[in-house]
Structures are given as C-alpha cells and as structure tokens.
Design an enzyme around this catalytic site. Structure first.
Site, PDB file in Angstrom:
ATOM      1  N   HIS A 207       6.293  54.738  69.016  1.00  0.00           N
ATOM      2  CA  HIS A 207       6.481  56.183  68.892  1.00  0.00           C
ATOM      3  C   HIS A 207       5.258  56.938  69.418  1.00  0.00           C
ATOM      4  O   HIS A 207       5.362  58.096  69.818  1.00  0.00           O
ATOM      5  CB  HIS A 207       6.702  56.589  67.429  1.00  0.00           C
ATOM      6  CG  HIS A 207       7.983  56.083  66.850  1.00  0.00           C
ATOM      7  ND1 HIS A 207       8.093  54.829  66.281  1.00  0.00           N
ATOM      8  CD2 HIS A 207       9.206  56.653  66.752  1.00  0.00           C
ATOM      9  CE1 HIS A 207       9.339  54.655  65.847  1.00  0.00           C
ATOM     10  NE2 HIS A 207      10.037  55.743  66.129  1.00  0.00           N
TER      11      HIS A 207
ATOM     12  N   ASP B 239      16.008  53.079  73.339  1.00  0.00           N
ATOM     13  CA  ASP B 239      15.418  53.710  72.165  1.00  0.00           C
ATOM     14  C   ASP B 239      15.154  55.170  72.562  1.00  0.00           C
ATOM     15  O   ASP B 239      15.369  55.578  73.709  1.00  0.00           O
ATOM     16  CB  ASP B 239      14.141  52.976  71.759  1.00  0.00           C
ATOM     17  CG  ASP B 239      13.798  53.149  70.279  1.00  0.00           C
ATOM     18  OD1 ASP B 239      14.325  54.083  69.636  1.00  0.00           O
ATOM     19  OD2 ASP B 239      12.975  52.360  69.760  1.00  0.00           O
TER      20      ASP B 239
END
Length: 339
Positions: free
Chosen positions: A183, A253
């Site tokens: 992230h 993702d």
C-alpha cells in the site's frame, strides 16, 4: 458494453456525478469499504442502487477476511476471527478440525457479505506467511506451511460458495515474502524460482480452479526484475497462467496503492496489456476513476468467457440456523482446543 474495471464509490449513497459516470462506463463490478457501510439496511440499499443503475446483477465485492481486515463494523456483524487462528488450530488440534472450522468460517463470512448485498468476498488470502516478512500479511495468512494454507484456503472457499459469495484467491502469485507494505511501497522478492514454486506458488496451484484471482503488486526478481506481477506479462503468462495454471478471471490489486507508479491511465493500460482481465480501483476518487476509465475498454473475449464461468457459480445460500453454525464454529475454536 461491460468494461474491464471494478470501481469503489465515495459514500453511503451515490452522488449525481457517480450515477452519471457509472452509467456511462458500465464497470464489471463495484467494491465497498467501511466508508460505504453504516448499517446493514443502508448498505443493502446502496447495492440495490448500484444494480438498478446498471440494470444487471452486477458483482459487488467486499474485503471481509475476518480479523483485522473487515469492512463491516461490529454493529453490523460480530468481529470474526483472523485466519491465522484457524491455522493454529490445524497445528494444535489437527487438519481435519481446522478444515471444518475454515469451511464454517467461510460460510459465515459469505452470509455476512450477502446480508449487506455483496456477492463476492476478497478471500481466501492464500499467501504463505514467511518469518521476518512485513506484518501486512501476518495473521491474515493461515500458516507458514503451504500445504496447510492450501487445505484451509480450499475449505474457506467452499464455505464462501455455500454462503452465497464468489471467492477471490489472493494475492497471486504470493505476497508472503514482502518486506514492506505494498500500500505504501513496492516490495521486491529475490527468492530463487525453485523456492517460490515449492512454497509461495503452491497454494495457488492447488486452488487454480477458484473462479477469481487478485494479483500481487510485488516484483519477483527471479521472474521479472523490472515490473511487479500486476504489470508483468512474464509473471502473468509464465507463472500465473502457466506454472500455476490459473484460468480464472484475474483482477489487479488496487491501482491506487503506492507500489505502482505512473498515471492512473498508464496503470490501467499497463495492467490490461500485461494480461489482467480486470483492473480494480477502490477509493472512489472521481478524478482518478475518470483517468482509470480512459485506460479501460470492453472485456476481451477471454475475460468475458472467464467472467461468465465465474458468475455462473454464484448461488443463493440455503436457509440455515446461523446461531447453530456460529456455535459449532465456536466449539471448534474454543481455548481448550488450542491448549
């Protein structure tokens, strides 16, 4: 024309701009987060609004793994256990008992998701936890043993089907060795191909018939030292489609994660060119979504085939005594079992 993209939305109901944008782009699906889910009734209304807008039973995803990753607050459903706890059960009480617990956990998670209107759950996470790796995986993973991960991942997926949700195998071809959080940064894995094949890739190969898969934003230096899996045709063609044998619908993702660089249009174009069937954008930011949409288009023939095959496996959950299901799960997981 259904486009090869999954979008998030900003709040608990659609804005006029979102209605116009989603109607125009016609995404394959949507994904919900905690910001979208205040109550069960409100969330169901939002899901109905999304489906009515597109005129079809559009897939709506939610990250409801249990443990620290759940987009449903405790006032909607009770807090569910982390998958690592079920992995501990396998080691201390036997794989048979853990498989039953994982199947029941999957059914509970699926029914939780259907309660609010979602029909796809971003689980099972079948990454193999590695000692010393970043805790972004941690207790979200079942185990450090790839055989346990594969067995419990299969059981969880079976439970999700029974609970009325399609499962997503993630993060293919394996996130367990990441030394940083994708992230926030781009993980690089330098393990040789043989080690990856026997450990990280093994659960994905065992579950290569799962209808949906989600890529890892990770560079596997032994395969492609230049691009993360999401953007690497070599990883997707040679490893995910080839060595692992996954022929399900492959999504990225989240494109907004900082492991990726470039404009959002470039990220979308690059992922699809590399071989992903769908791109995923989660945060509901309109400017970013517009840029992502520019890089997308209609489903390819192969993606349409995979999508049809996946969606054909959706079924309504049967009537069940949820209290008894939860009681059985609690009895399997009770502290005396793990002592």
């Amino acid at each position: 024309m259904v486009r090869n993209v999954i979008f998030g939305c900003e709040g608990q109901s659609l804005t006029a701009d979102e209605k116009a944008f989603f109607s125009d782009t016609n995404p394959w699906g949507f994904i919900l987060f905690r910001r979208n889910c205040e109550t069960a009734e409100q969330t169901r209304i939002l899901c109905t609004e999304l489906r009515t807008l597109l005129g079809r039973n559009v897939p709506i995803l939610i990250d409801h793994e249990g443990g620290r990753v759940s987009r449903l607050s405790p006032h909607i459903v009770p807090k569910r256990v982390a998958m690592g706890e079920i992995g501990e059960l396998a080691e201390k009480a036997g794989l048979d008992k853990a498989e039953e617990a994982a199947r029941i956990a999957g059914e509970i998670l699926g029914r939780d998701s259907r309660l609010v209107g979602c029909n796809v759950n971003c689980a099972p996470m079948i990454d193999v936890r590695q000692p010393g790796a970043h805790d972004i995986v941690g207790d979200r993973a079942f185990s450090e043993d790839p055989e346990i991960v594969a067995k419990l991942g299969r059981a969880l997926a079976d439970g999700l089907f029974a609970g009325g949700c399609l499962p997503i195998a993630k993060h293919i071809p394996g996130h367990g060795r990441a030394m940083c959080d994708s992230h926030l940064d781009l993980p690089r894995v330098c393990e040789a191909g043989e080690g990856l094949d026997s450990t990280d890739f093994a659960p994905f190969r065992a579950l290569n018939d799962i209808p949906l898969g989600m890529t890892a934003h990770i560079v596997y230096e032994a395969v492609d030292p230049d691009q993360p899996a999401t953007l690497s045709s070599k990883v997707i063609d040679d490893i995910i489609r080839g060595q692992i044998g996954f022929d399900g619908l492959l999504m990225t993702d989240d494109l907004s994660m900082k492991a990726l660089t470039g404009s959002f249009t470039e990220r979308a174009e690059g992922s699809l060119k590399a071989g992903c069937d769908l791109v995923l954008h989660c945060n509901g930011d309109m400017a970013e979504m517009v840029a992502v949409a520019i890089g997308c288009g209609p489903l390819s023939a192969e993606a349409a085939r995979r999508s049809e095959k996946a969606l054909s496996q959706l079924r309504e959950p049967s009537a069940i005594d949820m209290a008894k299901l939860e009681e059985r799960f609690a009895s399997l997981m009770e502290p005396s079992t793990l002592s």
